[in-house]
Enzyme design. Structure first.
Site, PDB file in Angstrom:
ATOM      1  N   ASP A 184     -11.931  21.258 -17.528  1.00  0.00           N
ATOM      2  CA  ASP A 184     -13.264  20.960 -17.324  1.00  0.00           C
ATOM      3  C   ASP A 184     -13.790  21.661 -16.078  1.00  0.00           C
ATOM      4  OD1 ASP A 184     -12.916  19.522 -19.829  1.00  0.00           O
ATOM      5  OD2 ASP A 184     -13.242  17.779 -18.836  1.00  0.00           O
TER       6      ASP A 184
ATOM      7  N   HIS B 221     -14.809   4.936 -42.111  1.00  0.00           N
ATOM      8  CA  HIS B 221     -15.170   6.006 -41.221  1.00  0.00           C
ATOM      9  C   HIS B 221     -14.652   7.552 -41.605  1.00  0.00           C
ATOM     10  CE1 HIS B 221     -16.022   3.269 -37.884  1.00  0.00           C
ATOM     11  NE2 HIS B 221     -15.223   2.469 -38.535  1.00  0.00           N
TER      12      HIS B 221
ATOM     13  N   GLU C 144     -15.319   9.893 -40.031  1.00  0.00           N
ATOM     14  CA  GLU C 144     -14.853  10.770 -38.672  1.00  0.00           C
ATOM     15  C   GLU C 144     -13.678  10.664 -38.402  1.00  0.00           C
ATOM     16  OE1 GLU C 144     -16.705   8.007 -39.265  1.00  0.00           O
ATOM     17  OE2 GLU C 144     -16.443   6.729 -37.376  1.00  0.00           O
TER      18      GLU C 144
ATOM     19  N   CYS D 264     -19.884   2.374 -41.614  1.00  0.00           N
ATOM     20  CA  CYS D 264     -19.580   1.076 -41.327  1.00  0.00           C
ATOM     21  C   CYS D 264     -20.638  -0.042 -40.915  1.00  0.00           C
ATOM     22  CB  CYS D 264     -18.462   1.016 -40.201  1.00  0.00           C
ATOM     23  SG  CYS D 264     -17.383  -0.324 -39.897  1.00  0.00           S
ATOM     24  N   TYR D 265     -20.884  -0.495 -39.645  1.00  0.00           N
ATOM     25  CA  TYR D 265     -21.615  -1.226 -39.308  1.00  0.00           C
ATOM     26  C   TYR D 265     -23.240  -0.585 -39.633  1.00  0.00           C
ATOM     27  CZ  TYR D 265     -25.279  -3.827 -36.468  1.00  0.00           C
ATOM     28  OH  TYR D 265     -26.541  -4.699 -36.017  1.00  0.00           O
TER      29      TYR D 265
ATOM     30  N   LYS E 184     -14.568  19.153 -25.618  1.00  0.00           N
ATOM     31  CA  LYS E 184     -13.309  19.717 -25.014  1.00  0.00           C
ATOM     32  C   LYS E 184     -13.027  21.192 -25.706  1.00  0.00           C
ATOM     33  CE  LYS E 184     -10.078  18.575 -22.094  1.00  0.00           C
ATOM     34  NZ  LYS E 184     -10.395  17.811 -20.809  1.00  0.00           N
TER      35      LYS E 184
ATOM     36  N   GLY F 129     -20.121  -0.237 -35.234  1.00  0.00           N
ATOM     37  CA  GLY F 129     -20.203  -1.136 -34.107  1.00  0.00           C
ATOM     38  C   GLY F 129     -19.565  -2.228 -34.302  1.00  0.00           C
TER      39      GLY F 129
END
Ligand code: XMP
Length: 513
Positions: A227, A169, A171, A82-83, A369, A55
């Site tokens: 979508d 991070h 991710e 992180c945060y 997605k 964040g």
């Protein structure tokens, strides 16, 4: 058998959905919730693990999002990113401070491979850092598990309490072994089985939709994108002609796109549904005349879209259900609202005010997605539709820098068509995440057939990406770029220069506006 779930608590970072996606890649269901979700509610969901996101705040900031210490006492493993890692340190009495040197970008991190979170990871591994604060000293009971030359605590843990933290991070793709680290957390530390699969989604979704809709009338806004197409086909399989799809052609579609959508979903297509096409080009061009500011353009296109849709639905009369092709990232982005707004996406939260309907149906709201694409394939939708490049709701409006005029629309449509044609001919389309032409607002001097020209520059963009949250500029073969350039300046009137965009995301974005 209980459905396993990992909960991501969102502290406002940019990559939060990615964390959930990575967890789902382990076939473990994962949901993102606001950081303020109470420990009681978390407990009621019976999660196998909890992840705190990054964040933009500092733990010492006045309005910074903090957490209830009770979250750490649920007996569920927690990973702070992180945060989230700084917060964990702060709550347990460690010291967080402004780092003398902020780290931003790919950074080599030395990790302790004997620790469960780093099992199978190289001892020196490239990670994505993005921080100005850092953990200066770990709380009592914690040990350092990773560091860099300027960041003494790039990782820490208290394995006994099930608490793990990383400053970087894991991710994002730039963290080369990040997926292994997250998999270690989910599968080894949280001991998930990983049995959440997509196979039965379509079957159960059709069954649920039939039950919920009964004999009701259903209305769907169809854009031709993946979508809304998957949502429409799902509904048509469930309730057939009770469904009407409205397709608004706002004049900002790619060349021939309106006709292509009509060919698939219209009366000549394979699906048994009612299809209405509205040609609203002039209306949109009128509203956009003279407007140059990107957010203003996005808002106008979004609002006008809704007005047109409302008018059409009034003609259809009262409907029971309104279908939205909302997918999970939209839910997260609009529902939590803590991340800094980079661009407003008009398909988010853009519900018509005056459409006469009773309920909203969002059959894809829990899918990412790639999961929507899998559902599309299961429904028998042709590959070329399922694997279509993403196309933004505001369409070419945000690929025309500055004012949108019909002539600029023509230029960008023609240039983009040539570009796509040559990329396909070269056989490199499958390697690219997204590629398109845009028209810059720059005109420059050229010379064609001994004549001076003063025309627009077209910009070509091509990126490789797996998640669209981060992306690299693709290294297109020079001969392909040369051919596209030649064709564009020769075939598209009003263009005398072609530029290639080499910017990655971040710091750029994929679209230009
Ligand atoms: P950016 O430009 O934010 O784009 O890096 C990331 C991805 O999102 C698409 N995009 C949109 N999609 N409505 C959409 O449905 C929008 O307003 C919108 N803006 C950007 C973009 O094409 C890329 O795939």
């Amino acid at each position: 058998m209980d459905k396993e779930i990992i909960i991501v608590l969102d502290f406002g970072g940019q990559y939060n959905q990615l964390i959930a996606r990575r967890v789902r890649e382990c076939n473990v269901y994962c949901e993102v919730h606001p950081y303020s979700l109470s420990p009681d509610k978390i407990k009621a969901m019976n999660p196998k693990g909890i992840i705190f996101t990054g964040g933009p705040n500092s733990v010492y900031g006045e309005d910074s999002p903090l957490c209830d210490k009770a979250v750490f006492e649920l007996g569920v493993p927690v990973l702070g990113i992180c945060y989230g890692s700084q917060l964990m340190a702060h709550v347990f009495g460690g010291r967080v401070a402004t780092a003398p040197v902020s780290e931003y970008g790919k950074t080599e991190v030395e990790v302790d491979t004997a620790k469960a979170i780093f099992k199978g990871v190289s001892s020196k591994t490239v990670c994505w850092m993005s921080h100005t604060d850092y953990i200066e000293s770990v709380p009592e009971g914690f040990v350092v598990t990773a560091h860099t030359p300027v960041c003494p605590v790039a990782g820490m843990e208290n394995a006994e309490k099930g608490l793990y933290a990383v400053q970087f991070h894991p991710e994002v793709m730039h963290t080369q072994e990040g997926i292994t680290m997250l998999r270690n957390f989910v599968m080894n530390i949280c001991e998930c089985r990983g049995d959440w699969k997509m196979d039965s989604f379509v079957e159960s979704a059709i069954r649920d939709l039939r039950e919920r809709i009964g004999g009701g009338k259903v209305l769907c806004a169809l854009s031709g994108g993946v979508d809304s197409s998957v949502a429409a086909v799902l509904l048509s399989k469930a309730v057939g002609k009770q469904l009407t799809c409205v397709f608004v052609d706002h004049g900002l579609l790619r060349k021939n796109e309106g006709d292509e959508v009509e060919a698939v979903f219209g009366p000549e297509g394979p699906y048994d549904l009612n299809f209405v096409r509205v040609n609203a080009q002039e209306r949109f061009y009128g509203k956009l005349a003279g407007v140059t500011e990107p957010e203003a353009k996005r808002k106008i296109i979004g609002e006008e879209f809704i007005r047109v849709f409302e008018e059409e639905s009034k003609k259809i009369g009262a409907v029971d259900f309104l279908v939205q092709g909302t997918i999970y990232p939209d839910v997260i982005e609009s529902g939590l609202g803590k991340s800094a707004v980079i661009k407003s996406h008009h398909n988010v939260g853009g519900l018509p005010d005056y459409v006469d309907f009773k309920e909203i149906v969002e059959p894809l709201r829990l899918l990412f997605k790639d999961e929507v694409r899998k559902a599309g394939l299961e429904l028998g939708i042709p590959d070329y539709l399922v694997f279509r490049q993403p196309f933004p709701g505001p369409g070419l409006g945000i690929r025309i820098i500055g004012e949108v005029t019909p002539d600029k629309v023509r230029i960008v449509q023609e240039a983009d068509y040539i570009y796509r044609e040559e990329i396909a001919k070269a056989g490199i389309d499958k390697e690219l995440g997204q590629y398109f032409a845009a028209i810059t607002n720059m005109r420059s001097v050229g010379c064609m057939g001994d004549e001076r020209t003063y025309d627009y520059a077209v910009a070509l963009r091509a990126v490789t990406t797996s998640d669209f949250m981060t992306a690299e500029a693709a290294q297109l073969p020079w001969d392909v770029l040369g051919k596209v350039t030649n064709r564009i300046v020769n075939e598209v009137k009003g263009v005398n220069r072609v530029l290639y965009d080499c910017t990655s995301k971040p710091p750029g974005t994929i679209e230009f506006e």
